[in-house]
Design an enzyme around this catalytic site. Structure first.
Site, PDB file in Angstrom:
ATOM      1  N   ASN A  42      16.265 -23.697  16.366  1.00 40.57           N
ATOM      2  CA  ASN A  42      17.681 -23.298  16.345  1.00 40.57           C
ATOM      3  C   ASN A  42      18.526 -24.397  16.971  1.00 40.57           C
ATOM      4  O   ASN A  42      18.017 -25.451  17.342  1.00 40.57           O
ATOM      5  CB  ASN A  42      17.860 -21.964  17.078  1.00 40.57           C
ATOM      6  CG  ASN A  42      17.337 -22.019  18.494  1.00 40.57           C
ATOM      7  OD1 ASN A  42      17.865 -22.735  19.346  1.00 40.57           O
ATOM      8  ND2 ASN A  42      16.265 -21.263  18.772  1.00 40.57           N
ATOM      9  N   ASP A  79      12.532 -15.527  17.263  1.00 35.44           N
ATOM     10  CA  ASP A  79      12.085 -14.145  17.096  1.00 35.44           C
ATOM     11  C   ASP A  79      10.874 -14.049  16.171  1.00 35.44           C
ATOM     12  O   ASP A  79      10.112 -13.081  16.232  1.00 35.44           O
ATOM     13  CB  ASP A  79      13.216 -13.290  16.518  1.00 35.44           C
ATOM     14  CG  ASP A  79      14.372 -13.151  17.488  1.00 35.44           C
ATOM     15  OD1 ASP A  79      14.117 -13.028  18.702  1.00 35.44           O
ATOM     16  OD2 ASP A  79      15.530 -13.183  17.043  1.00 35.44           O
ATOM     17  N   LYS A 136       0.182 -31.670   6.026  1.00 36.31           N
ATOM     18  CA  LYS A 136       1.532 -31.520   5.486  1.00 36.31           C
ATOM     19  C   LYS A 136       1.494 -30.767   4.168  1.00 36.31           C
ATOM     20  O   LYS A 136       0.692 -31.079   3.276  1.00 36.31           O
ATOM     21  CB  LYS A 136       2.161 -32.901   5.283  1.00 36.31           C
ATOM     22  CG  LYS A 136       3.565 -32.841   4.696  1.00 36.31           C
ATOM     23  CD  LYS A 136       4.120 -34.232   4.427  1.00 36.31           C
ATOM     24  CE  LYS A 136       5.468 -34.137   3.729  1.00 36.31           C
ATOM     25  NZ  LYS A 136       6.013 -35.479   3.408  1.00 36.31           N
ATOM     26  N   PHE A 157      20.452 -13.055  28.018  1.00 33.98           N
ATOM     27  CA  PHE A 157      21.592 -13.581  27.271  1.00 33.98           C
ATOM     28  C   PHE A 157      21.616 -12.945  25.891  1.00 33.98           C
ATOM     29  O   PHE A 157      20.575 -12.591  25.334  1.00 33.98           O
ATOM     30  CB  PHE A 157      21.502 -15.098  27.145  1.00 33.98           C
ATOM     31  CG  PHE A 157      22.220 -15.841  28.238  1.00 33.98           C
ATOM     32  CD1 PHE A 157      23.327 -16.628  27.966  1.00 33.98           C
ATOM     33  CD2 PHE A 157      21.788 -15.740  29.551  1.00 33.98           C
ATOM     34  CE1 PHE A 157      23.991 -17.303  28.973  1.00 33.98           C
ATOM     35  CE2 PHE A 157      22.430 -16.407  30.574  1.00 33.98           C
ATOM     36  CZ  PHE A 157      23.547 -17.198  30.283  1.00 33.98           C
ATOM     37  N   LYS A 163      21.295  -3.873  24.045  1.00 38.28           N
ATOM     38  CA  LYS A 163      20.219  -4.750  24.518  1.00 38.28           C
ATOM     39  C   LYS A 163      19.945  -4.517  25.996  1.00 38.28           C
ATOM     40  O   LYS A 163      18.791  -4.493  26.428  1.00 38.28           O
ATOM     41  CB  LYS A 163      20.600  -6.209  24.262  1.00 38.28           C
ATOM     42  CG  LYS A 163      19.504  -7.210  24.569  1.00 38.28           C
ATOM     43  CD  LYS A 163      19.920  -8.614  24.125  1.00 38.28           C
ATOM     44  CE  LYS A 163      18.788  -9.604  24.273  1.00 38.28           C
ATOM     45  NZ  LYS A 163      19.156 -10.950  23.773  1.00 38.28           N
ATOM     46  N   LYS A 177      16.160  -3.266  26.710  1.00 41.95           N
ATOM     47  CA  LYS A 177      15.267  -4.208  27.403  1.00 41.95           C
ATOM     48  C   LYS A 177      15.078  -3.844  28.880  1.00 41.95           C
ATOM     49  O   LYS A 177      14.288  -4.488  29.576  1.00 41.95           O
ATOM     50  CB  LYS A 177      15.820  -5.630  27.309  1.00 41.95           C
ATOM     51  CG  LYS A 177      16.195  -6.080  25.912  1.00 41.95           C
ATOM     52  CD  LYS A 177      15.001  -6.350  25.031  1.00 41.95           C
ATOM     53  CE  LYS A 177      15.461  -6.948  23.700  1.00 41.95           C
ATOM     54  NZ  LYS A 177      14.343  -7.255  22.804  1.00 41.95           N
TER      55      LYS A 177
END
Length: 396
Positions: free
Chosen positions: A209, A278, A288, A323, A337, A341
């Protein structure tokens, strides 16, 4: 960061004295009130006038010099300073301080000092390794002085070895650690996660990301400056980790899960700001993957949920902050969340807001606990980090 802080730079007669002009300049740019004291020998390497121009303050050499602005300079400076750095500290000066000798302006100012005193020995490698010098350094440590270990490399005399004065940036970092922030987190163990994770597809490609790690690194730095013992678990980034922090480098979500969960029991506070994948490929090709004419699909599986594990296994008195980066329904999703959590606080932001999100030097954070929602304005990431730590302290 050093606004209204009085910093004394003590400079003795080593070739590395020239580096201290840049240190003085860096400190002034950080807002410090810088006062320089030189030994007579140091003036043979760099002039007092150089420091007077840089600091806008008198540079002291002779203990009998009068200063109309400061009464009894060697006592007044010592007892009003926030930090005192002696660099370079020659073998002569190290020996004098270790044995309480005060026969010039520099050594006479050290004895009455009430602030943190930091000493950076710098000399020829054979002098540095001499048992007498090492004994004096050990004695200084036993008296509570902080010693900056000499760097290794090519020395001015032509020898190669230990004895170099560390970089200007390192010297300034020691001063920042000493006095930039109130030590309201002293004694706390804080673990911070930062950066992206990478999930391999084959030896060439991976899923990741846009996280740069800036927010997590800022939190780690501010926690360190506030006195905490900080562990930074970080994915790969292009930024230098803060000094005085235990850095644990990881690659994948599994690596980060193992690094965090194996250290969680010893932590008072855990702040999970990393952008963890995730999902990861179910199968990782050994070679490859060659392209073909048709489309391609990559089966994925869930990674371990680090925040959920921490929440489910939270020890008494431990504070956990997660976060939440969203692009829509930020408040609703982040509140859910927090509950799901089982954590104490969520720091939420919206990637679509200008000034928030990945790669920026600023952020716009909303702090969510079970009792309140606090919206912060756009701030530098350092200021956001301080605000998050303030909020944690108010809730523990």
């Amino acid at each position: 960061m050093l606004k209204n802080k009085r910093i004394i730079l003590g400079i003795s007669g080593g070739i590395a004295a020239y580096k201290m002009a840049n240190v003085a300049s860096m400190l002034v740019k950080l807002g410090a009130d810088v006062h320089v004291i030189m030994t007579e020998a140091a003036t043979h390497f760099i002039t007092p006038q150089t420091f007077e121009v840089l600091t806008k303050n008198k540079c002291y050499v002779d203990i009998f010099e009068r200063d109309g602005n400061i009464h009894v300079p060697h006592v007044t400076l010592a007892t009003t300073a926030d930090a005192f750095l002696i660099a370079p500290a020659t073998a002569d000066v190290v020996g004098k301080i270790a044995n309480g000798i005060a026969d010039d302006m520099l050594t006479s100012t050290i004895l009455p000092a009430l602030c943190p005193v930091i000493i950076a020995p710098s000399m020829n490698v054979h002098m540095y390794e001499n048992k007498i010098v090492q004994s004096n350094i050990d004695k200084l440590k036993s008296f509570g002085y902080e010693i900056i270990e000499a760097a290794s490399g090519y020395l001015a005399c032509g020898d190669v070895g230990k004895g170099k004065l560390p970089s200007e940036e390192i010297l300034v970092d020691y001063i920042l650690k000493a006095c930039a922030k109130e030590k309201d987190l002293a004694g706390k163990n804080i673990l911070v996660t930062a950066g992206p994770t990478k999930e391999s597809i084959d030896p060439v490609r991976y899923i990741t990301n846009h996280s740069t790690g800036k927010m997590g690194y800022a939190i780690a730095k501010m926690a360190m400056l506030r006195g905490a013992n900080v562990t930074l678990v970080t994915g790969e980034t292009n930024i230098t980790p803060p000094s005085f922090v235990d850095v644990v480098k990881v690659i994948s979500a599994k690596d980060m899960y193992e690094a965090v969960t194996s250290r969680r029991d010893s932590q008072d506070i855990i702040i999970k700001s990393a952008a963890v994948a995730d999902y990861r490929p179910i199968n990782v090709a050994e070679d490859k993957i060659k392209k073909s004419d048709g489309d391609m699909s990559i089966p994925l599986e869930r990674t371990d949920d680090i925040l959920a594990y921490l929440g489910a296994n939270k020890k008494p008195g431990q504070f956990i902050c997660g976060f939440s980066m969203e692009t829509q329904n930020m408040l609703e999703n982040s509140r859910a969340k927090l509950v799901k959590k089982n954590v104490d606080m969520i720091a939420a932001n919206n990637l679509k807001q200008e000034g928030a999100g990945f790669g920026t030097d600023t952020n716009i954070i909303t702090l969510i606990t079970k009792d309140e929602v606090v919206e912060l304005p756009m701030l530098s990431k350092d200021a956001v980090a301080d605000s998050i730590l303030d909020a944690i302290l108010s809730n523990v």
